[in-house]
Write an enzyme that holds these catalytic residues in place. Structure first.
Site, PDB file in Angstrom:
ATOM      1  CB  CYS A   9      -5.111  12.014   5.714  1.00 56.60           C
ATOM      2  SG  CYS A   9      -6.168  11.145   4.426  1.00 56.60           S
ATOM      3  NE  ARG A  15      -7.738  13.963   7.607  1.00 57.58           N
ATOM      4  CZ  ARG A  15      -7.182  13.759   8.797  1.00 57.58           C
ATOM      5  NH1 ARG A  15      -6.915  14.673   9.479  1.00 57.58           N
ATOM      6  NH2 ARG A  15      -6.958  12.482   9.032  1.00 57.58           N
ATOM      7  CG  ASP A 115     -10.513  11.893   9.335  1.00 58.14           C
ATOM      8  OD1 ASP A 115     -10.960  12.053   8.569  1.00 58.14           O
ATOM      9  OD2 ASP A 115     -10.117  10.882   9.836  1.00 58.14           O
TER      10      ASP A 115
END
Length: 144
Positions: A9, A15, A115
């Site tokens: 990420c 994440r 996100d």
């Protein structure tokens, strides 16, 4: 056979560590790691991400954020990213890995995973749910 998986990420604090731990729990025989495109190097997992994951039985406690490198890309059999634009960013770091770079949400209709950084707890809960679903689909696909 896919033996090593890299989950990517941006910051490597929300994440990707969650995705990494979900895959590790289900595929303990595989080498699974995570990294960030603009990692908060040395940082621990985001506090809210850790709390949400922990409530689902997943610990992010000892996670340390690391920057994605060309060598990491080369050494991984599969690279899973959260957003379509991340595919291009990974390929800028190591152009030879395009064929093994896919969305973490590939098996859930090519879904991008937003996100949650600096967003509400509800956002983290929603992202956790998507990551959990996507991870299970990858486990199923890799176990065939």
């Amino acid at each position: 056979m896919i033996n090593s998986i890299l989950v990517v990420c941006i910051g490597n604090i929300c994440r990707s560590p969650t995705g990494e731990r979900l895959l590790k729990a289900a595929l303990p025989e595989r080498k699974i790691a995570s990294a960030g495109l603009k990692a908060m190097v040395g940082g621990s997992a985001d506090e809210t991400a850790s709390i949400v994951a922990n409530e689902h039985g997943v610990s992010l406690q000892d996670h340390v954020a690391q920057q994605l490198t060309a060598d990491m890309c080369r050494d991984s059999d599969l690279i899973l990213v959260m957003e379509k634009k991340h595919i291009d960013l990974v390929c800028r770091i190591n152009p030879s890995v395009r064929g093994k770079t896919m969305l973490f949400g590939h098996w859930i209709n090519q879904q991008e995973i937003a996100d949650p950084y600096k967003k509400s707890r509800d956002a983290f809960e929603a992202v956790y749910g998507v990551l959990e679903n996507a991870a299970q689909k990858w486990v199923n696909a890799l176990s065939r």
